[in-house]
Motif scaffolding. Structure first.
Motif, short mmCIF file in Angstrom:
data_model
loop_
_atom_site.label_atom_id
_atom_site.label_comp_id
_atom_site.label_asym_id
_atom_site.label_seq_id
_atom_site.Cartn_x
_atom_site.Cartn_y
_atom_site.Cartn_z
N LYS A 264 -0.10 10.51 7.44
CA LYS A 264 0.01 11.94 7.69
C LYS A 264 0.29 12.70 6.39
O LYS A 264 -0.25 13.79 6.16
CB LYS A 264 1.13 12.21 8.70
CG LYS A 264 0.83 11.71 10.11
CD LYS A 264 2.04 11.91 11.03
CE LYS A 264 1.78 11.34 12.41
NZ LYS A 264 2.98 11.44 13.28
N GLU A 265 1.12 12.13 5.55
CA GLU A 265 1.44 12.78 4.27
C GLU A 265 0.21 12.89 3.39
O GLU A 265 -0.01 13.92 2.72
CB GLU A 265 2.55 11.99 3.56
CG GLU A 265 3.90 12.08 4.25
CD GLU A 265 4.90 11.05 3.78
OE1 GLU A 265 6.05 11.07 4.28
OE2 GLU A 265 4.54 10.20 2.93
N LEU A 266 -0.61 11.84 3.38
CA LEU A 266 -1.84 11.88 2.61
C LEU A 266 -2.77 12.98 3.12
O LEU A 266 -3.39 13.71 2.33
CB LEU A 266 -2.54 10.52 2.66
CG LEU A 266 -3.89 10.43 1.95
CD1 LEU A 266 -3.78 10.83 0.48
CD2 LEU A 266 -4.47 9.02 2.08
N ALA A 267 -2.86 13.10 4.42
CA ALA A 267 -3.71 14.16 5.00
C ALA A 267 -3.21 15.54 4.58
O ALA A 267 -4.00 16.44 4.27
CB ALA A 267 -3.73 14.04 6.52
N GLU A 268 -1.89 15.72 4.55
CA GLU A 268 -1.32 17.00 4.14
C GLU A 268 -1.58 17.27 2.66
O GLU A 268 -1.92 18.40 2.27
CB GLU A 268 0.18 17.03 4.43
CG GLU A 268 0.86 18.34 4.10
CD GLU A 268 0.30 19.52 4.88
OE1 GLU A 268 0.30 20.64 4.31
OE2 GLU A 268 -0.14 19.34 6.04
#
Length: 219
Positions: free
Chosen positions: A65-69
């Motif tokens: 999720k952090e990578l997507a953000e």
């Protein structure tokens, strides 16, 4: 019409933000598409948030999720390569290189940014960087993308000389900082410490300078 396409190929979520997000932002400001090929989900990382909010079983879900953000902050696409964290050095080099060659050709990459093998501190960094070099070697001369390699070790300039590309990414610092902070499990609290501690303020200046060596291959 801009026919460039930049591929960033690193092993972990957050590698793209710490090492190259200023340069990525420069390319995006010029209208050049950028895709991040992320080798793993960093599921074996030691940081679990501060205060801790993840564990060994759940860390990968947060990092994904952090990578997507971070990708949203940088306006780039992401492809997950599906390898396991801290195992890339054990992957057969030829097989890994062949996989990367296929992805490089599929995207029509004109420039690749990766780690400099042997000067990238982490075994995953070195292994994936070496596989990128091998993959490009497998591509027909004349059709090979340019390769920019990011060296991290403290002695790299002593041994390799001055990098071929040095970018002051101050104009893109806000975007880079936002991308770094998106990786909450890995950096929460760290950025504030860096910014507010006199002895570590030099780290901010290092983050504002991105540099790369150009790979030279024989025909």
């Amino acid at each position: 019409m801009n026919n460039k396409h930049i591929l960033v190929i690193f092993p972990h979520p957050d590698d793209e933000s710490f090492g190259t997000s200023g340069t990525i932002s420069k390319f995006r400001a010029e209208g050049v598409p950028v895709t991040y090929l992320c080798g793993t989900l960093g599921e074996m990382g030691r940081n679990m948030g501060n205060p801790v909010f993840a564990n060994r079983e759940t860390l990968y879900t947060y990092r994904k999720k952090e990578l997507a953000e971070a990708a949203k902050e940088l306006d780039i696409d992401v492809e997950l390569l599906g390898y396991r964290d801290k195992t890339l050095e054990f992957e057969p080099l030829d097989e890994l290189a062949q996989h990367l060659k296929e992805r490089i050709l599929a995207y029509g990459a004109t420039t690749i940014i990766t780690h400099y093998p042997g000067y990238a501190v982490h075994p995953d960094h070195d292994a994936l960087g070496a596989a990128v070099v091998k993959a490009v070697e497998l591509i027909e001369p004349g059709k090979r993308p340019e390769v920019w390699m990011h060296a991290i070790t403290n002695n790299h300039e002593d041994e390799l000389g001055e990098p071929d590309f040095i970018f002051d990414i101050e104009p893109y610092w806000e975007r880079k900082e936002a991308a770094i902070r998106a990786h909450l499990s890995q950096v929460d609290g760290m950025m504030n410490l860096i910014e507010n501690h006199e002895q570590t303020s030099k780290q901010i200046q290092r983050l504002k300078r991105e540099q790369f060596y150009r790979l030279t291959l024989s025909s």
